[in-house]
Motif scaffolding. Sequence first.
Motif, PDB file in Angstrom:
ATOM      1  N   LYS A 134       0.833  -1.202   0.000  1.00 17.96           N
ATOM      2  CA  LYS A 134       0.000   0.000   0.000  1.00 17.96           C
ATOM      3  C   LYS A 134       0.869   1.254   0.000  1.00 17.96           C
ATOM      4  O   LYS A 134       0.522   2.252  -0.631  1.00 17.96           O
ATOM      5  CB  LYS A 134      -0.914  -0.005   1.221  1.00 17.96           C
ATOM      6  N   ARG A 135       1.993   1.167   0.685  1.00 13.87           N
ATOM      7  CA  ARG A 135       2.894   2.317   0.729  1.00 13.87           C
ATOM      8  C   ARG A 135       3.450   2.607  -0.669  1.00 13.87           C
ATOM      9  O   ARG A 135       3.631   3.769  -1.047  1.00 13.87           O
ATOM     10  CB  ARG A 135       4.013   2.058   1.722  1.00 13.87           C
ATOM     11  N   VAL A 136       3.732   1.541  -1.419  1.00 14.16           N
ATOM     12  CA  VAL A 136       4.224   1.725  -2.794  1.00 14.16           C
ATOM     13  C   VAL A 136       3.177   2.451  -3.637  1.00 14.16           C
ATOM     14  O   VAL A 136       3.478   3.419  -4.355  1.00 14.16           O
ATOM     15  CB  VAL A 136       4.577   0.363  -3.432  1.00 14.16           C
ATOM     16  N   ASN A 137       1.922   1.998  -3.560  1.00 12.23           N
ATOM     17  CA  ASN A 137       0.851   2.652  -4.321  1.00 12.23           C
ATOM     18  C   ASN A 137       0.663   4.099  -3.880  1.00 12.23           C
ATOM     19  O   ASN A 137       0.478   5.002  -4.710  1.00 12.23           O
ATOM     20  CB  ASN A 137      -0.459   1.882  -4.143  1.00 12.23           C
ATOM     21  N   ASP A 138       0.713   4.325  -2.575  1.00 12.65           N
ATOM     22  CA  ASP A 138       0.468   5.676  -2.074  1.00 12.65           C
ATOM     23  C   ASP A 138       1.592   6.637  -2.440  1.00 12.65           C
ATOM     24  O   ASP A 138       1.341   7.808  -2.742  1.00 12.65           O
ATOM     25  CB  ASP A 138       0.297   5.641  -0.549  1.00 12.65           C
ATOM     26  N   CYS A 139       2.830   6.151  -2.415  1.00 10.45           N
ATOM     27  CA  CYS A 139       3.972   7.032  -2.663  1.00 10.45           C
ATOM     28  C   CYS A 139       4.292   7.197  -4.156  1.00 10.45           C
ATOM     29  O   CYS A 139       4.668   8.290  -4.593  1.00 10.45           O
ATOM     30  CB  CYS A 139       5.211   6.498  -1.942  1.00 10.45           C
ATOM     31  N   TYR A 140       4.172   6.123  -4.913  1.00  8.04           N
ATOM     32  CA  TYR A 140       4.612   6.159  -6.310  1.00  8.04           C
ATOM     33  C   TYR A 140       3.473   6.021  -7.318  1.00  8.04           C
ATOM     34  O   TYR A 140       3.694   6.186  -8.516  1.00  8.04           O
ATOM     35  CB  TYR A 140       5.635   5.034  -6.563  1.00  8.04           C
ATOM     36  N   GLY A 141       2.276   5.676  -6.870  1.00  9.62           N
ATOM     37  CA  GLY A 141       1.152   5.529  -7.786  1.00  9.62           C
ATOM     38  C   GLY A 141       0.927   4.093  -8.208  1.00  9.62           C
ATOM     39  O   GLY A 141       1.775   3.207  -8.025  1.00  9.62           O
ATOM     40  N   HIS A 142      -0.235   3.875  -8.816  1.00 13.35           N
ATOM     41  CA  HIS A 142      -0.626   2.501  -9.173  1.00 13.35           C
ATOM     42  C   HIS A 142       0.199   1.941 -10.325  1.00 13.35           C
ATOM     43  O   HIS A 142       0.335   0.722 -10.451  1.00 13.35           O
ATOM     44  CB  HIS A 142      -2.110   2.459  -9.530  1.00 13.35           C
ATOM     45  N   ASN A 143       0.732   2.813 -11.184  1.00 15.74           N
ATOM     46  CA  ASN A 143       1.562   2.290 -12.272  1.00 15.74           C
ATOM     47  C   ASN A 143       2.782   1.565 -11.718  1.00 15.74           C
ATOM     48  O   ASN A 143       3.152   0.477 -12.172  1.00 15.74           O
ATOM     49  CB  ASN A 143       2.008   3.430 -13.184  1.00 15.74           C
ATOM     50  N   VAL A 144       3.418   2.168 -10.756  1.00  9.15           N
ATOM     51  CA  VAL A 144       4.591   1.533 -10.137  1.00  9.15           C
ATOM     52  C   VAL A 144       4.167   0.286  -9.382  1.00  9.15           C
ATOM     53  O   VAL A 144       4.861  -0.747  -9.404  1.00  9.15           O
ATOM     54  CB  VAL A 144       5.302   2.533  -9.208  1.00  9.15           C
ATOM     55  N   GLY A 145       3.016   0.352  -8.701  1.00  2.62           N
ATOM     56  CA  GLY A 145       2.506  -0.835  -8.017  1.00  2.62           C
ATOM     57  C   GLY A 145       2.288  -1.989  -8.971  1.00  2.62           C
ATOM     58  O   GLY A 145       2.618  -3.146  -8.660  1.00  2.62           O
ATOM     59  N   ASP A 146       1.764  -1.691 -10.157  1.00  3.54           N
ATOM     60  CA  ASP A 146       1.576  -2.744 -11.167  1.00  3.54           C
ATOM     61  C   ASP A 146       2.908  -3.323 -11.605  1.00  3.54           C
ATOM     62  O   ASP A 146       3.042  -4.535 -11.826  1.00  3.54           O
ATOM     63  CB  ASP A 146       0.831  -2.175 -12.382  1.00  3.54           C
ATOM     64  N   GLU A 147       3.921  -2.469 -11.741  1.00  5.86           N
ATOM     65  CA  GLU A 147       5.249  -2.963 -12.120  1.00  5.86           C
ATOM     66  C   GLU A 147       5.810  -3.908 -11.066  1.00  5.86           C
ATOM     67  O   GLU A 147       6.444  -4.925 -11.396  1.00  5.86           O
ATOM     68  CB  GLU A 147       6.205  -1.788 -12.327  1.00  5.86           C
TER      69      GLU A 147
END
Length: 813
Positions: free
Chosen positions: A683-696
């Motif tokens: 969740k921290r990844v999505n919150d800090c970098y956005g869902h595109n990075v989370g998908d990566e």
Amino acid sequence: MTASPHPEVTSDPSRSRKGGTRVGAALLKLVLGPDPDRQMNLKITLGGQLGYVATLLLDLYGMQVGLVDPRHGWPMLALIVSAMLLFYLFLRLGWSKHLRDPAMTMPQMLGAIVLSAMGYSISQEAHPVLLVPVCVTVAYSVFALRGRAVVVVQGFTMLVFALTSAYKCATEPLYYRPDTELHMLGLLLAIVVMLTWSGSQIADLRARQRRQREELAQMLTRIEELATHDTLTGLYNRRHMNSLLAHHVERAQRHGIALTLAILDLDHFKQVNDTHGHGVGDEVLKTFARAAQAHLGGNDTVARWGGEEFLLLSTASPQEVLDRLEQLRLDLTDIPAAAEVPTLRVSYSAGLALYQNHELIGHTIERADQALYEAKAAGRAQSRLAPASVAAAAQSPQSSSTSVHPSPSASETPIAKRNRSPLDVLNDKDAPLADAAPARLGWLLGHDPKQRLWVARSLLSALPYVFGVFSLAYSTQTGHLTPAAALTMALGLILTPTLLYGAIRSGWTQRLADPAITMAQVLVAGTWTLAMYAVGGPVRGALLITTVLILTVAACNMSPRKGWLACLYLLVIQTILTFVLPMVQPEGFLAVVERFNWIMMVLNLPAVMMMGVQLGKLRSRLKQQREQLKEAVARLSELATYDELTGLSNRTYMTEMLAHYARRHAQCGEEFTLALIDLDHFKRVNDCYGHNVGDEVLKAFAHQAGETLRHIDVISRWGGEEFLILCPQTTPEQALIGLERLRQVFSVVEVSHSVPNLRASFSAGLSAPLEGESIESTLARVDAALYDAKHGGRNRTCLRQVGGLAGTLISAQ
């Protein structure tokens, strides 16, 4: 040089062609009428009336050469013309449009049979060959009609010709001998029966086409459902929402329609999973989805965006969307989130953003995501509206249609092809059934389904040889053939189909390109038929109807090209006999009768092959439908089996695999181990970098898992950032080694091209099933092991031993 006082006139060829085209189109419209359906029926009718024209020409020729009495020929000609005009007017003026069959197929066929019977009654010496167009009509009936209508046409044919023969035997016994007429009626009856069998093949083709069309429609409906809907919640999935976003962005740019996006995130959802298990977590997601669909407006579209996140697309203003979300939040406080935990309630945080003209839709989502982050940081259970983007006006209009999160291509997700299991074999519909019932008449037809069809066709194709034997006996009785010659030919007629049957039944022909040796059977049967014509005596004209049967079999079972070759072969042999027989035996073969028979064959055999062309088109459509069905099945299997983003097996497929291995464990004690993996701080990844990075990050884990784990291990995306791994024939201790290797490798690899320095880790819990334990109980223990790993500091693997004790292998972050 003096100029001509008159200007030179030049013509424009293209203008002339256009004028001719317009005149032709006007004439065609005048003949066929303006109604498209009526035009189609008239085209079919006019094509069928070529048979009437052929009969008319034969009538004129018969009167010219003395085979038809003009006192009967001219009224016959008037009836033919009247019938043609009557059917044309009925269709052209629309009188038939209220009938069950607006094309009047059956009345036209019955009319053709009546006219053929009348021609049969006035043709005297040449009357046997008039059975040829009758058989062509019957052949067309089995192709154009269905069920009871075919039986009606066949019964009417036999009745009309039986009455006609009886009447002519009584009035003109010189040309219509009772024994000859009885022989020809028997031959006609046998041909009708054979054509009925050919009709059953055509009916089977049509039934297969109908079934395939229905199956294809069902498959396409299911594909559309899987391609657009999330299997758990029933909401639109991310793939379909991306399409809707692109569509609404285009509308917003063209018409200035407001477009509001909101990202909704369920509060403390991970805590629900950790405390109550994934089953309760799924119920919470479904409860929220039902409430959102019931309470939001008609211009709102909700999709499951990922894990516990949902995306709302609305054409309402931001303030209206805020009011609706607040009302939904209040309503959820009165709705139990899960039946197993009645006191559990759902709340959510939301971030909203208004799409601005020429803004990348991805930027709008990022602004809504940032607003969501602010709402969560402010205490959750609230909604925040993102401020307008200053840079939006600087974006290029062409870039706004760019896909937000494009689906991974097959080349990006090779893992999708690695998760194979015995379940795929069990689901194979082409696999033979071990307990299938033994085929009837196996000793005669064989046991292989295809071979049985070939052998049955060979046996039915032997009927012309049977007709030939009876014709030989009749020719011997009437003195047209010596007993010795008849016996020799009868032996040949018996031996030929026997050899053909033996070759097919023994399986010897299966090494050939055409195991049914259809072309060989057609050519041999046609040769024997025309040979019998040469010695057939008074019934030789009737023997020509056997060629209609042979070509019908060819049309039903061969390609149009091969069918036309067979037709050409028969016409060439018939042409040779037409000119040779009158020269060899002028007293037995009248030249005018032979030419009359030849003309009849030339006009009617190609008509049979036109039916073969239509059958060829039907087969082509069947083949095309089969290919479409295969593609649909493959697409459906892909959508039902694989996760769109990572290419791993999805939850539906893994559920089937769990049931399969649970049965094998209960039946034969086969071991397997389950591991549940959760990416740490995702969740921290999505919150800090956005869902595109989370998908990566998710795709990076899927790729690394596929590279590191064994080929037989089944990896699935279980939900959000959670993955479930099934390790067949593996103890928990063995599985632990593989998971530790994966964890160590994954913690150091690059997981995002956008943020190269970003690293990720995961926590995992694993266990094996107990004796007699349900798969749900095993999953609960695996979930508890994952909970132990997360509470133990994350970035570690925890093993729940079979006895229920926890053993942990810890690695420092």
